[in-house]
Design an enzyme around this catalytic site. Structure first.
Site, PDB file in Angstrom:
ATOM      1  N   MET A   1      20.088 -53.756   3.809  1.00 51.89           N
ATOM      2  CA  MET A   1      18.707 -53.528   3.378  1.00 51.89           C
ATOM      3  C   MET A   1      18.582 -53.834   1.888  1.00 51.89           C
ATOM      4  O   MET A   1      17.639 -53.386   1.229  1.00 51.89           O
ATOM      5  CB  MET A   1      18.287 -52.082   3.684  1.00 51.89           C
ATOM      6  CG  MET A   1      18.328 -51.780   5.181  1.00 51.89           C
ATOM      7  SD  MET A   1      17.240 -50.445   5.702  1.00 51.89           S
ATOM      8  CE  MET A   1      17.915 -49.077   4.794  1.00 51.89           C
ATOM      9  N   LEU A   7      22.102 -54.029  -3.300  1.00 51.84           N
ATOM     10  CA  LEU A   7      23.515 -54.144  -2.951  1.00 51.84           C
ATOM     11  C   LEU A   7      24.419 -53.471  -3.975  1.00 51.84           C
ATOM     12  O   LEU A   7      24.169 -53.520  -5.177  1.00 51.84           O
ATOM     13  CB  LEU A   7      23.886 -55.625  -2.827  1.00 51.84           C
ATOM     14  CG  LEU A   7      23.060 -56.413  -1.804  1.00 51.84           C
ATOM     15  CD1 LEU A   7      23.512 -57.868  -1.776  1.00 51.84           C
ATOM     16  CD2 LEU A   7      23.157 -55.793  -0.406  1.00 51.84           C
ATOM     17  N   HIS A   8      25.490 -52.876  -3.483  1.00 53.73           N
ATOM     18  CA  HIS A   8      26.523 -52.264  -4.335  1.00 53.73           C
ATOM     19  C   HIS A   8      27.883 -52.717  -3.821  1.00 53.73           C
ATOM     20  O   HIS A   8      27.968 -53.491  -2.850  1.00 53.73           O
ATOM     21  CB  HIS A   8      26.367 -50.740  -4.338  1.00 53.73           C
ATOM     22  CG  HIS A   8      26.303 -50.135  -2.966  1.00 53.73           C
ATOM     23  ND1 HIS A   8      27.379 -50.146  -2.090  1.00 53.73           N
ATOM     24  CD2 HIS A   8      25.292 -49.524  -2.302  1.00 53.73           C
ATOM     25  CE1 HIS A   8      27.034 -49.549  -0.972  1.00 53.73           C
ATOM     26  NE2 HIS A   8      25.760 -49.173  -1.060  1.00 53.73           N
ATOM     27  N   HIS A  45      28.554 -52.878  -0.027  1.00 48.01           N
ATOM     28  CA  HIS A  45      28.046 -54.069   0.669  1.00 48.01           C
ATOM     29  C   HIS A  45      28.910 -55.289   0.346  1.00 48.01           C
ATOM     30  O   HIS A  45      29.205 -56.110   1.213  1.00 48.01           O
ATOM     31  CB  HIS A  45      26.618 -54.408   0.207  1.00 48.01           C
ATOM     32  CG  HIS A  45      25.597 -53.356   0.506  1.00 48.01           C
ATOM     33  ND1 HIS A  45      24.986 -52.628  -0.478  1.00 48.01           N
ATOM     34  CD2 HIS A  45      25.055 -52.941   1.670  1.00 48.01           C
ATOM     35  CE1 HIS A  45      24.110 -51.798   0.058  1.00 48.01           C
ATOM     36  NE2 HIS A  45      24.134 -51.959   1.363  1.00 48.01           N
ATOM     37  N   GLN A  96      13.241 -47.848  11.087  1.00 48.51           N
ATOM     38  CA  GLN A  96      14.324 -46.858  11.073  1.00 48.51           C
ATOM     39  C   GLN A  96      14.062 -45.717  10.093  1.00 48.51           C
ATOM     40  O   GLN A  96      14.903 -44.854   9.909  1.00 48.51           O
ATOM     41  CB  GLN A  96      15.673 -47.522  10.801  1.00 48.51           C
ATOM     42  CG  GLN A  96      15.865 -48.079   9.395  1.00 48.51           C
ATOM     43  CD  GLN A  96      17.157 -48.886   9.287  1.00 48.51           C
ATOM     44  OE1 GLN A  96      17.276 -49.988   9.799  1.00 48.51           O
ATOM     45  NE2 GLN A  96      18.147 -48.318   8.615  1.00 48.51           N
ATOM     46  N   GLY A 147      29.734 -50.982   7.303  1.00 48.72           N
ATOM     47  CA  GLY A 147      30.564 -50.106   6.463  1.00 48.72           C
ATOM     48  C   GLY A 147      30.810 -48.771   7.147  1.00 48.72           C
ATOM     49  O   GLY A 147      29.919 -48.232   7.821  1.00 48.72           O
ATOM     50  N   ARG A 153      21.042 -45.308  -2.408  1.00 45.82           N
ATOM     51  CA  ARG A 153      20.179 -44.179  -2.797  1.00 45.82           C
ATOM     52  C   ARG A 153      20.726 -43.419  -4.015  1.00 45.82           C
ATOM     53  O   ARG A 153      20.020 -42.562  -4.549  1.00 45.82           O
ATOM     54  CB  ARG A 153      20.004 -43.221  -1.619  1.00 45.82           C
ATOM     55  CG  ARG A 153      19.154 -43.816  -0.499  1.00 45.82           C
ATOM     56  CD  ARG A 153      18.868 -42.804   0.592  1.00 45.82           C
ATOM     57  NE  ARG A 153      17.838 -43.254   1.511  1.00 45.82           N
ATOM     58  CZ  ARG A 153      18.075 -43.835   2.687  1.00 45.82           C
ATOM     59  NH1 ARG A 153      19.317 -44.045   3.102  1.00 45.82           N
ATOM     60  NH2 ARG A 153      17.062 -44.226   3.464  1.00 45.82           N
TER      61      ARG A 153
END
Ligand code: PAF
Length: 291
Positions: free
Chosen positions: A39, A42-43, A46, A70, A156, A196
């Protein structure tokens, strides 16, 4: 296996027909296709999926789509972080070939009325706390699988239940896709990487550490020989309560079914969800059972 390493920005596609064309020419060139659904925002978590996909697949397709179905009506869909330009830069550095980032209307066209409903592992924990969440996840993941038709797809372990739900869907619907579940990536102090985390204030960031610390407690108790799940869950809850986070659930479950366990006598998973201020976080840890 044929591999083709990209050194430039990935091709950005938002149109289904263009995506199909790109995939057809990759297949003609003999490339196997890997998919990393995301979604965005990115970190390193990901990016570790993209790296694994890059190692194993000829064409690396990353999807970026904040999937409205979702999210519940009072959840954080509107404020979910979005930064496509920064995501594209990161994906270029990690060798992604194609980024499919459709508009909502391209994924859910007028009169869309088909959804994937799942029972079993989709009904507990996140399924309980977020009604309709896995219906939305399974629906979009199945759509992405149909569009991309990857040989391999990467998820993940941070979203342990999601990866289980996706594996179940793939098995139940006989999809010819290998689901690869990659390790959970943590910050140096233990906080699980999450898009988040950007919502956390400095003091919330400190309190959020109680999630991973409660899992460390669980692991420690198990390695000290504790097999009574109620005792472990109580200690985990105490750790969370001391940090003043609002506990959603703490559970120790069978890894394949997510059935709650009473006694640890083999591989299990400890899962936790809690709200820190306005931000809901999840985390989990694999437990091996006392030796
Ligand atoms: O894990 C996520 O980011 C999402 O749930 C997914 C799998 C991309 C589906 O929207």
């Amino acid at each position: 296996m044929t591999t083709a390493r990209s050194s430039t920005r990935p091709q950005l596609i938002d149109d289904v027909a263009q995506l199909r064309q790109r995939l057809a020419s990759a297949r003609e060139a003999g490339l196997n296709v890997g998919l990393v659904p995301t979604m965005g925002a990115l970190h390193e978590g990901h990016l570790s999926l993209v790296d694994a996909c890059r190692r194993e697949c000829g064409l690396v397709v990353v999807t970026i789509f904040v999937n409205p179905t979702q999210f519940g009506p009072h959840e954080d869909f509107a404020r979910y972080p979005r930064d496509l330009q920064s995501d594209l830069q990161l994906l270029a550095a990690h060798g992604a070939d194609v980024v499919f980032a459709p508009q909502t209307e391209a994924m859910y066209r007028d009169r869309h009325c088909t959804y994937v409903e799942m029972t079993g592992p989709a009904e507990t924990l996140e399924g309980d706390s977020r009604p309709g969440h896995f219906r939305g996840v399974a629906t979009i993941v199945l759509k992405l699988f149909n569009l991309v038709q990857p040989e391999r797809a990467y998820f993940g372990r941070k979203d342990f239940q999601q990866s289980l739900v996706v594996r179940r869907m793939v098995a139940d619907l006989d999809l010819p896709i290998k689901i690869v579940v990659c390790p959970l990536v943590r910050e140096p102090d233990g906080l699980a990487k999450s898009s988040r985390n950007v919502f956390l204030s400095q003091s919330e960031r400190g309190r959020a550490l109680s999630l991973s610390q409660s899992l460390v407690t669980a692991r420690q108790m198990v390695s000290d020989g504790q097999a009574d799940v109620a005792a472990i869950v109580t200690a985990m809850r105490e750790k969370l309560a001391a940090a003043d986070v609002e506990i959603d659930y703490v559970a120790i479950c069978d890894r394949d079914t997510l059935r709650p366990l009473e006694k640890l006598d083999g591989p299990a998973v400890a899962l936790v969800a809690a709200r820190v201020g306005q931000t809901r976080l999840i985390d989990n840890e694999l437990l091996e059972g006392p030796s």
